[in-house]
Design an enzyme around this catalytic site. Structure first.
Site, PDB file in Angstrom:
ATOM      1  N   CYS B  77     -56.174 -24.788 -19.571  1.00 39.44           N
ATOM      2  CA  CYS B  77     -55.573 -26.094 -19.793  1.00 39.44           C
ATOM      3  C   CYS B  77     -55.266 -26.802 -18.463  1.00 39.44           C
ATOM      4  O   CYS B  77     -56.187 -27.128 -17.730  1.00 39.44           O
ATOM      5  CB  CYS B  77     -54.352 -26.000 -20.706  1.00 39.44           C
ATOM      6  N   HIS B 176     -56.196 -23.867 -25.398  1.00 38.67           N
ATOM      7  CA  HIS B 176     -55.249 -22.776 -25.185  1.00 38.67           C
ATOM      8  C   HIS B 176     -55.776 -21.514 -25.859  1.00 38.67           C
ATOM      9  O   HIS B 176     -55.562 -21.303 -27.045  1.00 38.67           O
ATOM     10  CB  HIS B 176     -53.876 -23.158 -25.723  1.00 38.67           C
ATOM     11  N   GLU B 178     -54.639 -18.707 -25.625  1.00 39.29           N
ATOM     12  CA  GLU B 178     -53.508 -17.877 -26.066  1.00 39.29           C
ATOM     13  C   GLU B 178     -52.927 -18.361 -27.392  1.00 39.29           C
ATOM     14  O   GLU B 178     -52.068 -17.701 -27.964  1.00 39.29           O
ATOM     15  CB  GLU B 178     -52.443 -17.834 -24.960  1.00 39.29           C
TER      16      GLU B 178
END
Lengths: 251, 194
Positions: B77, B176, B178
């Site tokens: 990001c 993202h 994650e």
């Protein structure tokens, strides 16, 4: 294409989920983490956790719960309920929440939106608004819809975005709990007049209601609680239905 | 395997550490240049504003530390954007390790930030091993990296932008990983297997 988002909302009191006690296949229906894992495995695009604890002890429990959720859930989640200062937001984001939603405190002191956006970035500040249709039009209500204000809902949401809110969570108090469908007109007015995503909330009763709020209401996301908690709508089935109706969803 | 996460003022380091833990890796979160250099893999995450982040990186001399890395690095990001040459976000000069400019979404008829799940296509390179075109991943950003020769995944939001790129040992994703469910965890695993 950017997908429309489906967001289950969990009410949490003293670290346990309230509502929705008849889940099937869960070891412990009151455990928010276990429920959140179930929803994310089924395809929930995001999750919202609202802390409805009334005590400081309950709030502390919520913060440690947020850490547990962040460890185990692999989709974004928003937390709200009782947030009144930038410190509250910092504590919850620090515990691993992706976004924080503010409601009553932002009406009492709009500069909270500004300072929160400056400190943490607009993308993690959600302005939650409870709106109710009165004789004078759509008005903002506080304290979970119990207290009236003379703020015009649309004007308030526009102002909130100008102050730095990165997303709007709009709940229609008229529709909430009715299962008669989302409030379409108000949702569309807001979605067309602000530059940030709008989450529609309140009134979900059927799969058609979700299709309506995305197509006619122009919502970017739809939030619901009881239809998911009581298994009346299954997320995978809902998403396939929306896809068949030509609505972009993540499958 | 030693995995380090760059610690700085704009890193959502806890989220990335949590995701790594879910795929079985306990990372080291550090701003120590030597520790970063001695790791097998380095992740450079980011959420926030470019100029503030760059000022902090320079002040701590983390700009030099990141530039000196020779092992696989993954920018995520804002981390991806900071690896580029410059950003339109407050006219920021970035690390210059990826020869690309970061531009703002024009926001005409589109909501900005680009927030939510979108599809990535034209996937290539090892990060996307085992993926079919059209996987959904989670984005939150108002600025994007333009498409170029090193783009390894495309996304369309109004216009096409680079959802991922690889340049030497530097890899980067705009979304993202994650927070992108199982898909994101598999991309992280692919990075760890480089």
């Amino acid at each position: 294409m950017l997908a429309k988002r489906i967001i289950p909302c969990l009410d949490v009191k003293d670290g346990r989920t309230v509502k929705g006690t008849n889940f099937i296949g869960l070891r412990d229906a009151g455990d928010p983490v276990e429920l959140a894992e179930k929803y994310s495995a089924e395809g929930a695009d995001e999750l919202v956790f609202l802390d409805i604890s009334a005590t400081n002890e309950g709030r502390k429990t919520f913060t440690s719960l947020v850490s547990d959720i962040a460890r185990r859930i692999n989709v974004p989640f928003t937390v709200g309920g009782g947030i009144s200062t930038p410190d509250d937001i910092g504590r919850l984001l620090g515990a691993g929440a992706d976004k924080a939603s503010i409601n009553t405190a932002a009406v009492r002191d709009p500069s909270l939106i500004e300072s929160a956006a400056r400190n943490f970035g607009s993308q993690c500040i959600v302005l939650a608004v409870d709106a109710k249709l009165t004789d004078d039009g759509w008005r903002v209500f506080l304290n979970g819809g119990r207290m009236a204000t003379d703020l015009d809902a649309i004007e308030w949401m526009r102002r909130g975005v100008e102050l730095g809110a990165g997303e709007i969570l709009l709940t229609s108090m008229n529709a909430d709990g009715t299962k008669d469908g989302f409030e379409i007109e108000l949702t569309r007015s807001i979605s067309e007049s602000v530059t940030v995503p709008v989450i529609a909330s309140g009134g979900a009763g059927s799969r058609d209601d979700f299709a309506e709020v995305f197509v006619r209401g122009k919502a970017d996301a739809a939030l619901a609680a009881s239809v998911f908690h009581y298994g009346e709508i299954q997320i995978p089935e809902l998403k396939r239905f929306l896809q068949m109706r030509g609505i972009e969803v993540r499958l | 395997m030693k995995v380090a996460i760059v610690k700085y003022n704009a890193g959502n380091t806890a989220s990335v550490a949590n995701a790594l833990a879910r795929v079985g890796v306990e990372p080291l979160i550090t701003d120590d240049a030597e520790l970063l250099r001695s790791a097998d893999k380095v992740i450079f995450p980011g959420v926030g504003e470019a100029s503030t982040a760059m000022a902090y990186l320079r002040e701590r001399r983390l700009d030099e530390a990141i530039a000196s890395l020779r092992q696989p690095v993954l920018g995520v990001c804002l981390g991806m954007q900071l690896l580029c040459s410059s950003s339109e976000e407050n006219e920021t000069e970035c690390l210059g390790l990826l020869p690309y400019e970061v531009r703002r979404f024009p926001g005409v008829g589109l909501k900005v930030p680009h927030m939510g799940w979108n599809q990535v296509t034209d996937l290539r390179g090892p990060l996307f091993d085992g993926f079919a075109d059209g996987e959904f991943v989670y984005f939150v950003h108002s600025y994007f990296v333009e498409v170029g020769d090193h783009t390894t995944a495309l996304c369309r939001y109004g216009e096409r932008f680079a959802a991922a790129l690889s340049y030497g040992n530097f890899h980067a994703v705009q979304f993202h990983t994650e927070k992108s469910g199982k898909v994101g965890e598999r991309i992280l695993e692919n990075f760890l297997n480089l």
